[in-house]
Enzyme design. Sequence first.
Site, PDB file in Angstrom:
ATOM      1  N   ASP A  84       0.814  -1.205   0.000  1.00 41.35           N
ATOM      2  CA  ASP A  84       0.000   0.000   0.000  1.00 41.35           C
ATOM      3  C   ASP A  84       0.854   1.264   0.000  1.00 41.35           C
ATOM      4  O   ASP A  84       0.449   2.298  -0.536  1.00 41.35           O
ATOM      5  CB  ASP A  84      -0.935  -0.001   1.213  1.00 41.35           C
ATOM      6  CG  ASP A  84      -2.185  -0.835   0.959  1.00 41.35           C
ATOM      7  OD1 ASP A  84      -2.092  -1.800   0.174  1.00 41.35           O
ATOM      8  OD2 ASP A  84      -3.235  -0.531   1.537  1.00 41.35           O
ATOM      9  N   CYS A 125       1.408  -7.846   4.344  1.00 41.23           N
ATOM     10  CA  CYS A 125       0.907  -6.476   4.474  1.00 41.23           C
ATOM     11  C   CYS A 125      -0.603  -6.361   4.312  1.00 41.23           C
ATOM     12  O   CYS A 125      -1.314  -7.349   4.244  1.00 41.23           O
ATOM     13  CB  CYS A 125       1.679  -5.567   3.541  1.00 41.23           C
ATOM     14  SG  CYS A 125       3.435  -5.496   4.020  1.00 41.23           S
ATOM     15  N   ASP A 126      -1.041  -5.126   4.155  1.00 36.52           N
ATOM     16  CA  ASP A 126      -2.369  -4.673   4.536  1.00 36.52           C
ATOM     17  C   ASP A 126      -3.537  -5.592   4.199  1.00 36.52           C
ATOM     18  O   ASP A 126      -4.329  -5.948   5.054  1.00 36.52           O
ATOM     19  CB  ASP A 126      -2.627  -3.309   3.896  1.00 36.52           C
ATOM     20  CG  ASP A 126      -1.681  -2.247   4.426  1.00 36.52           C
ATOM     21  OD1 ASP A 126      -0.625  -2.614   4.949  1.00 36.52           O
ATOM     22  OD2 ASP A 126      -1.992  -1.063   4.300  1.00 36.52           O
ATOM     23  N   LYS A 127      -3.696  -5.951   2.928  1.00 41.53           N
ATOM     24  CA  LYS A 127      -4.879  -6.715   2.534  1.00 41.53           C
ATOM     25  C   LYS A 127      -4.624  -8.214   2.538  1.00 41.53           C
ATOM     26  O   LYS A 127      -5.555  -9.000   2.373  1.00 41.53           O
ATOM     27  CB  LYS A 127      -5.358  -6.284   1.137  1.00 41.53           C
ATOM     28  CG  LYS A 127      -5.530  -4.781   0.989  1.00 41.53           C
ATOM     29  CD  LYS A 127      -6.413  -4.190   2.072  1.00 41.53           C
ATOM     30  CE  LYS A 127      -6.427  -2.667   2.031  1.00 41.53           C
ATOM     31  NZ  LYS A 127      -5.182  -2.044   2.474  1.00 41.53           N
ATOM     32  N   CYS A 197       5.713  -2.276   8.000  1.00 40.58           N
ATOM     33  CA  CYS A 197       6.143  -0.954   8.475  1.00 40.58           C
ATOM     34  C   CYS A 197       5.840  -0.786   9.960  1.00 40.58           C
ATOM     35  O   CYS A 197       4.793  -1.209  10.446  1.00 40.58           O
ATOM     36  CB  CYS A 197       5.484   0.134   7.657  1.00 40.58           C
ATOM     37  SG  CYS A 197       5.941   0.075   5.910  1.00 40.58           S
ATOM     38  N   GLU A 446      -6.952   4.682  -0.342  1.00 42.08           N
ATOM     39  CA  GLU A 446      -6.488   5.347   0.861  1.00 42.08           C
ATOM     40  C   GLU A 446      -6.067   6.775   0.519  1.00 42.08           C
ATOM     41  O   GLU A 446      -5.500   7.036  -0.537  1.00 42.08           O
ATOM     42  CB  GLU A 446      -5.303   4.599   1.469  1.00 42.08           C
ATOM     43  CG  GLU A 446      -5.691   3.298   2.122  1.00 42.08           C
ATOM     44  CD  GLU A 446      -4.529   2.601   2.797  1.00 42.08           C
ATOM     45  OE1 GLU A 446      -4.779   1.627   3.504  1.00 42.08           O
ATOM     46  OE2 GLU A 446      -3.367   3.031   2.611  1.00 42.08           O
ATOM     47  N   SER A 472      -5.124   5.222   5.487  1.00 37.89           N
ATOM     48  CA  SER A 472      -4.111   4.279   5.955  1.00 37.89           C
ATOM     49  C   SER A 472      -4.167   4.223   7.471  1.00 37.89           C
ATOM     50  O   SER A 472      -4.560   5.189   8.129  1.00 37.89           O
ATOM     51  CB  SER A 472      -2.728   4.753   5.501  1.00 37.89           C
ATOM     52  OG  SER A 472      -1.716   4.117   6.247  1.00 37.89           O
TER      53      SER A 472
END
Length: 498
Positions: A84, A125-127, A197, A446, A472
């Site tokens: 992202d 990561c995110d998704k 991150c 985002e 985010s």
Amino acid sequence: MEKDKSLRSCDMTEGIERTAHRALFFSLGLKRDDFSKPMIAVANCWNEIVPGCVHLRQVADEVKKGIIEAGGLPFEFNTIAVCDGMAQGHVGMKYSLPSRDIITASIEIMVEAHRFDGVVLVTSCDKVTPGMIMAAARMDVPAIIVPAGAMKAGLHKGVKLTLSMMREYAGKYQAGQISKEELYEVEEVACPSLGSCSMIGTANTMACLSETLGMSLPLSATTLANSSAKLRDAKEAGLRIMDLVREDIRPSQIMTREAFINAMKVSMAMGASTNSILHIPAMAHELGIDIELEEFDRLSAVTPYVTKINPSGPETINEFHDAGGVPALLKSLKGMLNTGCMTVSGKTIGEIADQARWSDQEMIRPASNPHSNEGGLKILKGNLAPKGAVVKRSAVKRDMWQHTGPARVFDSMEDAIEAVKANNVLPGSVIVIRYEGPVGGPGMREMQMITAMIVGSGLADNTSLVTDGRFSGSTRGPCVGHVSPEAALGAVSYTHLR
């Protein structure tokens, strides 16, 4: 050794009619004795562009060692992952949220088509993490999550850095507060290692919620990515999946409504990413559990906010881990959690809390001494958002909890960015960005680039943002997102703003 006939992989290995299937397995180099072993999928999101994924080949190798040691037969395959951070601020962000459902479907296809007996989901990561949890819930075969682990925080002039701060530094440069040379120096030290991150963005939020839901091993959510501890996590997960298969312990037995309530409370207690409000209902839906937006607000009102993690505070996910991580947070909240919920470790949430090492009770405060008596996320409703909107309350200064100002309306994030860069947004304004929702975007991008620029340019002290897009997890400041209904669906008061 005779094979347990209840195993799904018998559909491919047992009976005269499976001669062709066995021939294909022999082409892979298997021996006939291998057919008696449970077959375990290792679903990996490894690739060479996402920093949270690059190290996952070695992590998956350790998973497979554990599976083999425990008498299983591992088969690894890959799925996609989007960074992202790299997808921010351009058309790439339209693809991030849809990638979650593609990840879910791709894993379902592989596991169901090849009749695996269990699956270890190596996520990042995110998704990816919500996508993998949705897959585990949908298939309901024994499963365990192995989070990628956290990135080390950066350091510049004594200030701890996370990726969330990079666009703030860009705003500082735009405002003439730092030189281009210093901006370039910060770029090179902000992300000093692989991993998720180091702020409480969506990646680390979802890893922590995976642990809270009981789908990953204690402390594995926040362990450093490039560490021997992460490799031990991975091997232990490989060993443990074999117990889950033999005991036929399925995600539906672990991810109950009570477990999701725990996850919502933990997200409030740590000021988690607003994206958790998208992902928790989607994960629960796969198990036939309905979670309404109002439930988040109800739980936030009774859940104390006990740990400030960057961007809500100066400390990063690394310090959160050192303070005791998710188990210590569970210990802090123990009196308000469903402690009997089962986890893949074989321990209950209550047992994990009891055994937690809680070394820093300022980083993770007791529930009796919180930063706030209410959780970090807040659901808002009003004439712009009759069906609800979301704000990361913990990241908004108290003097901006109420704000009145002239609306500056933009039909895309890019238009708003250009206005801020050109100093065409006056302090005290309300920036409105519409047509960025799931339909209008499309893809519900985002808005991190604009939110970070608002903070970096100093506008966050007196200027707010309202959008039908999303944020985010690293966003801070007076930013209201997820406005529903979105402009593209004809929200009258929203589309007629001028």
